[in-house]
Design a protein around this motif. Structure first.
Motif, PDB file in Angstrom:
ATOM      1  N   ALA A 149       5.015  14.103  31.024  1.00  0.00           N
ATOM      2  CA  ALA A 149       4.079  14.810  31.896  1.00  0.00           C
ATOM      3  C   ALA A 149       2.637  14.427  31.595  1.00  0.00           C
ATOM      4  O   ALA A 149       1.831  14.191  32.515  1.00  0.00           O
ATOM      5  N   ARG A 150       2.279  14.328  30.323  1.00  0.00           N
ATOM      6  CA  ARG A 150       0.910  13.974  29.948  1.00  0.00           C
ATOM      7  C   ARG A 150       0.600  12.518  30.292  1.00  0.00           C
ATOM      8  O   ARG A 150      -0.498  12.194  30.759  1.00  0.00           O
ATOM      9  N   PHE A 151       1.571  11.637  30.046  1.00  0.00           N
ATOM     10  CA  PHE A 151       1.377  10.232  30.396  1.00  0.00           C
ATOM     11  C   PHE A 151       1.193  10.087  31.906  1.00  0.00           C
ATOM     12  O   PHE A 151       0.302   9.365  32.371  1.00  0.00           O
ATOM     13  N   ASN A 152       2.026  10.758  32.659  1.00  0.00           N
ATOM     14  CA  ASN A 152       1.940  10.686  34.121  1.00  0.00           C
ATOM     15  C   ASN A 152       0.612  11.252  34.618  1.00  0.00           C
ATOM     16  O   ASN A 152      -0.004  10.697  35.536  1.00  0.00           O
ATOM     17  N   GLN A 153       0.169  12.343  33.996  1.00  0.00           N
ATOM     18  CA  GLN A 153      -1.109  12.933  34.400  1.00  0.00           C
ATOM     19  C   GLN A 153      -2.263  11.991  34.080  1.00  0.00           C
ATOM     20  O   GLN A 153      -3.229  11.885  34.854  1.00  0.00           O
ATOM     21  N   ALA A 154      -2.174  11.290  32.944  1.00  0.00           N
ATOM     22  CA  ALA A 154      -3.208  10.317  32.602  1.00  0.00           C
ATOM     23  C   ALA A 154      -3.264   9.199  33.641  1.00  0.00           C
ATOM     24  O   ALA A 154      -4.347   8.786  34.070  1.00  0.00           O
ATOM     25  N   VAL A 155      -2.097   8.717  34.052  1.00  0.00           N
ATOM     26  CA  VAL A 155      -2.047   7.689  35.102  1.00  0.00           C
ATOM     27  C   VAL A 155      -2.697   8.213  36.378  1.00  0.00           C
ATOM     28  O   VAL A 155      -3.488   7.512  37.036  1.00  0.00           O
ATOM     29  N   HIS A 156      -2.375   9.443  36.744  1.00  0.00           N
ATOM     30  CA  HIS A 156      -2.925  10.058  37.961  1.00  0.00           C
ATOM     31  C   HIS A 156      -4.443  10.147  37.878  1.00  0.00           C
ATOM     32  O   HIS A 156      -5.152   9.833  38.851  1.00  0.00           O
ATOM     33  N   LEU A 157      -4.954  10.542  36.720  1.00  0.00           N
ATOM     34  CA  LEU A 157      -6.401  10.686  36.539  1.00  0.00           C
ATOM     35  C   LEU A 157      -7.110   9.340  36.580  1.00  0.00           C
ATOM     36  O   LEU A 157      -8.133   9.191  37.259  1.00  0.00           O
ATOM     37  N   GLY A 160      -6.945   7.897  40.170  1.00  0.00           N
ATOM     38  CA  GLY A 160      -7.834   8.633  41.060  1.00  0.00           C
ATOM     39  C   GLY A 160      -9.302   8.388  40.758  1.00  0.00           C
ATOM     40  O   GLY A 160     -10.132   8.256  41.665  1.00  0.00           O
ATOM     41  N   ALA A 161      -9.643   8.317  39.460  1.00  0.00           N
ATOM     42  CA  ALA A 161     -11.030   8.080  39.068  1.00  0.00           C
ATOM     43  C   ALA A 161     -11.481   6.682  39.464  1.00  0.00           C
ATOM     44  O   ALA A 161     -12.635   6.470  39.839  1.00  0.00           O
ATOM     45  N   TYR A 162     -10.567   5.705  39.373  1.00  0.00           N
ATOM     46  CA  TYR A 162     -10.907   4.352  39.819  1.00  0.00           C
ATOM     47  C   TYR A 162     -11.170   4.357  41.321  1.00  0.00           C
ATOM     48  O   TYR A 162     -12.182   3.829  41.798  1.00  0.00           O
ATOM     49  N   TRP A 163     -10.256   4.951  42.066  1.00  0.00           N
ATOM     50  CA  TRP A 163     -10.358   4.939  43.531  1.00  0.00           C
ATOM     51  C   TRP A 163     -11.638   5.645  43.997  1.00  0.00           C
ATOM     52  O   TRP A 163     -12.461   5.053  44.703  1.00  0.00           O
TER      53      TRP A 163
END
Length: 293
Positions: A149-157, A160-163
């Protein structure tokens, strides 16, 4: 204004500042050609300093507001004893790092040696974003599921921050399209967009995994405020995706042909995409404080 409403508002501003700090740093230091980097740094310097300061102040403000929510309102938001109690929670243990890293970012932005400032802020923004993956709904799981869950959330962040974060410096450098730096600006835009395919895929896939981990079902239950806001967020992300595709495959080729009309439409489309992204962050700031039911 209630403590809860202030928390949602400050969370939006804080998230926006972190995304901007990350996006400015990545765009300038990783995407921009070396021959154009000096101009890009100069054009975004005020934004970089402002995002660093706001991220630092936002981290401190969220600690105080969390104390107010954990206690009895505004009186506890100003109580040092309640702050210490919050810092002793699972949230607080992560937030200690958030405060330290945000404070370092402020110091680097204000006093850091110019030669190393931008690289240091890039590294700090990466770590600050990582901290955000360890708080919130995605951080409630334990064991192997918690790691996922934490790894996936890091990917999401990060995706999203790049985009969203990189759209600001992209928009700020559009004025260089009318100068002899035009080819370098377009090259940077194309590079951003090419890597943006990966970021967009990361946002969508990690978002779907988050829904499954946190909610356990698709958000189609309109009686739930959490699901209503989540579904609205998904719709805004879909609109951002359509704009991004139009920019990359319709407007950028037209800009390569030196079309003034394409330049104008591209600028407006990027501005609209930024506004939609702010709307997404506002929705996330709101439903992240609600029970995921």
């Amino acid at each position: 204004m209630s403590v809860h409403a202030a928390y949602v508002l400050v969370r939006l501003v804080h998230f926006g500042a972190i995304y901007l700090l990350f996006g400015l740093s990545v765009y300038t230091e990783c995407l921009t050609p070396a021959s154009f980097r000096g101009e890009c740094r100069a054009r975004t310097r005020t934004w970089l300093l402002s995002s660093s300061l706001i991220a630092g102040l936002g981290a401190l403000a969220l600690l105080l507001l969390q104390a107010g929510q954990m206690g009895n309102g505004w009186s506890d938001a100003w109580d040092p004893a309640t702050w210490l109690a919050v810092l002793g929670t699972a949230f607080g243990q992560v937030w200690r790092w958030q405060l330290v890293l945000s404070g370092l970012a402020v110091c680097v932005a204000l006093f850091g040696p110019l030669r190393y400032r931008h690289t240091a802020l890039l590294l700090l923004s990466i770590l600050i974003l990582l901290c955000m993956a360890f708080v919130g709904h995605a951080a409630v799981h334990e064991g192997a599921l918690g790691v996922l869950a934490r790894f996936n959330q890091a990917v999401h962040l990060y995706a999203g921050a790049y985009w969203l974060g990189c759209l600001i410096p992209l928009w700020l450098t559009l004025s260089y399209l009318k100068t002899d730096r035009r080819s370098e600006v377009i090259r940077t835009h194309v590079k951003f967009s090419t890597l943006g395919h990966i970021a967009v895929a990361g946002v969508i896939v990690s978002g779907m995994i988050n829904i499954d981990l946190v909610l356990g079902k698709w958000p189609f239950h309109w009686e739930s405020a959490y699901q209503r806001l989540l579904l609205l967020k998904m719709m805004l992300v879909g609109l951002m995706l359509l704009l991004a595709l139009m920019n990359r495959y319709v407007l950028v080729p037209a800009m390569n042909r030196n079309s003034e009309r394409a330049n104008r439409v591209f600028g407006r489309a990027v501005a609209l995409e930024i506004l939609l992204g702010i709307g997404v962050l506002a929705l996330v700031s709101a439903f992240a404080t609600l029970a995921p039911i």
